[in-house]
Design a protein around this motif. Sequence first.
Motif, PDB file in Angstrom:
ATOM      1  N   GLN A  87       0.806  -1.211   0.000  1.00 40.06           N
ATOM      2  CA  GLN A  87       0.000   0.000   0.000  1.00 40.06           C
ATOM      3  C   GLN A  87       0.843   1.267   0.000  1.00 40.06           C
ATOM      4  N   ASN A  88       0.522   2.167  -0.930  1.00 35.43           N
ATOM      5  CA  ASN A  88       1.167   3.474  -0.988  1.00 35.43           C
ATOM      6  C   ASN A  88       0.385   4.477  -0.147  1.00 35.43           C
ATOM      7  N   HIS A  89       0.988   5.629   0.074  1.00 38.44           N
ATOM      8  CA  HIS A  89       0.313   6.677   0.841  1.00 38.44           C
ATOM      9  C   HIS A  89      -0.737   7.357  -0.041  1.00 38.44           C
ATOM     10  N   ILE A  90      -1.931   7.543   0.500  1.00 41.08           N
ATOM     11  CA  ILE A  90      -3.000   8.253  -0.209  1.00 41.08           C
ATOM     12  C   ILE A  90      -2.962   9.703   0.232  1.00 41.08           C
ATOM     13  N   TRP A  91      -2.604  10.585  -0.694  1.00 39.82           N
ATOM     14  CA  TRP A  91      -2.374  11.982  -0.349  1.00 39.82           C
ATOM     15  C   TRP A  91      -3.665  12.783  -0.359  1.00 39.82           C
ATOM     16  N   GLU A  92      -3.805  13.624   0.657  1.00 35.34           N
ATOM     17  CA  GLU A  92      -4.880  14.607   0.688  1.00 35.34           C
ATOM     18  C   GLU A  92      -4.394  15.897   0.018  1.00 35.34           C
ATOM     19  N   GLU A  93      -5.327  16.672  -0.483  1.00 31.23           N
ATOM     20  CA  GLU A  93      -4.963  17.918  -1.162  1.00 31.23           C
ATOM     21  C   GLU A  93      -4.225  18.867  -0.225  1.00 31.23           C
ATOM     22  N   GLU A  94      -4.640  18.897   1.040  1.00 31.16           N
ATOM     23  CA  GLU A  94      -3.984  19.782   2.010  1.00 31.16           C
ATOM     24  C   GLU A  94      -2.533  19.359   2.238  1.00 31.16           C
ATOM     25  N   GLU A  95      -2.274  18.058   2.255  1.00 29.74           N
ATOM     26  CA  GLU A  95      -0.901  17.581   2.437  1.00 29.74           C
ATOM     27  C   GLU A  95      -0.003  18.018   1.287  1.00 29.74           C
ATOM     28  N   ILE A  96      -0.515  17.895   0.069  1.00 29.39           N
ATOM     29  CA  ILE A  96       0.280  18.254  -1.107  1.00 29.39           C
ATOM     30  C   ILE A  96       0.574  19.750  -1.115  1.00 29.39           C
ATOM     31  N   LEU A  97      -0.427  20.565  -0.818  1.00 31.22           N
ATOM     32  CA  LEU A  97      -0.214  22.015  -0.789  1.00 31.22           C
ATOM     33  C   LEU A  97       0.812  22.403   0.273  1.00 31.22           C
ATOM     34  N   GLU A  98       0.789  21.710   1.409  1.00 29.78           N
ATOM     35  CA  GLU A  98       1.763  21.996   2.461  1.00 29.78           C
ATOM     36  C   GLU A  98       3.171  21.633   2.007  1.00 29.78           C
ATOM     37  N   LEU A  99       3.311  20.518   1.290  1.00 33.62           N
ATOM     38  CA  LEU A  99       4.619  20.102   0.809  1.00 33.62           C
ATOM     39  C   LEU A  99       5.165  21.062  -0.246  1.00 33.62           C
ATOM     40  N   LYS A 101       4.907  24.227  -0.277  1.00 35.99           N
ATOM     41  CA  LYS A 101       5.300  25.521   0.262  1.00 35.99           C
ATOM     42  C   LYS A 101       6.810  25.676   0.342  1.00 35.99           C
ATOM     43  N   SER A 102       7.533  24.578   0.514  1.00 30.76           N
ATOM     44  CA  SER A 102       8.989  24.644   0.595  1.00 30.76           C
ATOM     45  C   SER A 102       9.583  23.337   0.102  1.00 30.76           C
ATOM     46  N   LEU A 103      10.788  23.430  -0.440  1.00 28.98           N
ATOM     47  CA  LEU A 103      11.508  22.249  -0.913  1.00 28.98           C
ATOM     48  C   LEU A 103      12.833  22.177  -0.151  1.00 28.98           C
ATOM     49  N   PRO A 104      12.835  21.553   1.030  1.00 26.01           N
ATOM     50  CA  PRO A 104      14.064  21.496   1.830  1.00 26.01           C
ATOM     51  C   PRO A 104      15.132  20.642   1.160  1.00 26.01           C
ATOM     52  N   THR A 105      16.371  21.006   1.354  1.00 24.41           N
ATOM     53  CA  THR A 105      17.516  20.269   0.819  1.00 24.41           C
ATOM     54  C   THR A 105      18.501  19.981   1.941  1.00 24.41           C
ATOM     55  N   ASP A 290      -3.223  16.847 -11.558  1.00 23.95           N
ATOM     56  CA  ASP A 290      -3.439  16.223 -10.248  1.00 23.95           C
ATOM     57  C   ASP A 290      -2.520  15.022 -10.064  1.00 23.95           C
ATOM     58  N   VAL A 291      -2.257  14.307 -11.147  1.00 22.59           N
ATOM     59  CA  VAL A 291      -1.313  13.192 -11.093  1.00 22.59           C
ATOM     60  C   VAL A 291       0.093  13.715 -10.798  1.00 22.59           C
ATOM     61  N   LEU A 292       0.466  14.813 -11.448  1.00 27.39           N
ATOM     62  CA  LEU A 292       1.787  15.409 -11.193  1.00 27.39           C
ATOM     63  C   LEU A 292       1.957  15.790  -9.725  1.00 27.39           C
ATOM     64  N   LYS A 293       0.893  16.258  -9.109  1.00 26.89           N
ATOM     65  CA  LYS A 293       0.968  16.627  -7.694  1.00 26.89           C
ATOM     66  C   LYS A 293       1.203  15.396  -6.816  1.00 26.89           C
ATOM     67  N   ASN A 294       0.564  14.285  -7.152  1.00 25.94           N
ATOM     68  CA  ASN A 294       0.787  13.058  -6.382  1.00 25.94           C
ATOM     69  C   ASN A 294       2.185  12.498  -6.615  1.00 25.94           C
ATOM     70  N   LEU A 295       2.669  12.613  -7.843  1.00 26.77           N
ATOM     71  CA  LEU A 295       4.042  12.196  -8.131  1.00 26.77           C
ATOM     72  C   LEU A 295       5.034  13.032  -7.324  1.00 26.77           C
ATOM     73  N   PHE A 296       4.791  14.333  -7.277  1.00 27.51           N
ATOM     74  CA  PHE A 296       5.643  15.228  -6.495  1.00 27.51           C
ATOM     75  C   PHE A 296       5.648  14.839  -5.018  1.00 27.51           C
ATOM     76  N   ALA A 297       4.463  14.577  -4.463  1.00 28.69           N
ATOM     77  CA  ALA A 297       4.367  14.233  -3.044  1.00 28.69           C
ATOM     78  C   ALA A 297       5.087  12.926  -2.742  1.00 28.69           C
ATOM     79  N   ASP A 298       4.970  11.951  -3.628  1.00 28.13           N
ATOM     80  CA  ASP A 298       5.679  10.680  -3.429  1.00 28.13           C
ATOM     81  C   ASP A 298       7.187  10.886  -3.399  1.00 28.13           C
TER      82      ASP A 298
END
Length: 344
Positions: A87-99, A101-105, A290-298
């Motif tokens: 099972q993969n993580h099922i992302w909520e829209e709020e989670e993706i928007l929060e991610l 906001k910043s791209l930590p390195t 929307d798929v791109l957003k889930n790919l980004f979150a993964d």
Amino acid sequence: MLARYLPRLRRGTRGFRSPIRSMRLAPLPSASSLFSVAKFKFSTISEMPSKEPEPENEEPGLNHEHFKMTKKKHPLQIPKTWQNPMQNHIWEEEEILELMKSLPTHTPVTFSDKFMHFLVKTVLYNGFNWITGFDRTNPSARSCQWRLIILESVAGCPGMVAAGMRHFRSLRTLQRDHGWIHTLLEEAENERMHLLVCLKMFDTGYFTRFMVVAAQYLMVGFLSVIYVVHPKSLHRFVGYLEETASQTYFDLIQCTSTPGTHLHKDWKDLPAPELAIRYWRMDEDSMWIDVLKNLFADETNHRDVNHTFATMKDDDPNPFVEKHLKDAAKAWRLDKEQQTGKKN
């Protein structure tokens, strides 16, 4: 003396019929049947129907079929449906928007960190941009298609290499793995699903397929040697690689959302493939962005997981086991809600 017994031997075997002589040889298959079998075995994804028929006595849309196209029933009477058992993580829209906001390195500290940072961020990232003609400010759709297929085919290698190495070490040392293998296999499976989703959207030519094979052979050997010598370096390498992948998907999302760009023109009206909708439990009317957003979150999740593994000892317990259990429980709940909604 032998002559005295020959007549008796002849009379004793007179009614005997050799089993070899009585055997009937099966007729050889015709050339047309052999050709049809070969044609079936060597068929590609592009030759398969775009939408497979729903199995009988199954509610449509609940599971995505994962069997070859055939009307024959399974010998064990198993329904020809599939759900990803890992099972993969099922992302909520709020989670993706929060991610987003910043791209930590991660800032490299040790020599191995600095070497992997230079290899990924300078050599591989810039070199890959030059080869694919990728311009992160306004990339063309063609450069993105080729880039995503190569990127996801390579990204699926490290997790499987690390999981295999830890699996064999556990067998060899007769000791537990403390949960690392499951997370690494989930990462490899997740990246493989990314590739399959991209293949639903983009075509691949002979050159792309050759590059995928060549990259896999090179990467598997390179990653295996690193994990044998210094496992933390491999996880740091993947962490930096996922940083660039997160940046790439972030740029694609921004360009697709911005009027006047190449991606906005070519991708803004593309619907999400059915495989992506089933995998991430997305809405039926979801779009490609929307798929791109889930790919980004993964990818951000893989970034954080591998940077965490790079700071841990090999025998430390996996801190992500509880997360996997929560993901599985959430997916089970969503499936039950969907099934109840369809019945009502």
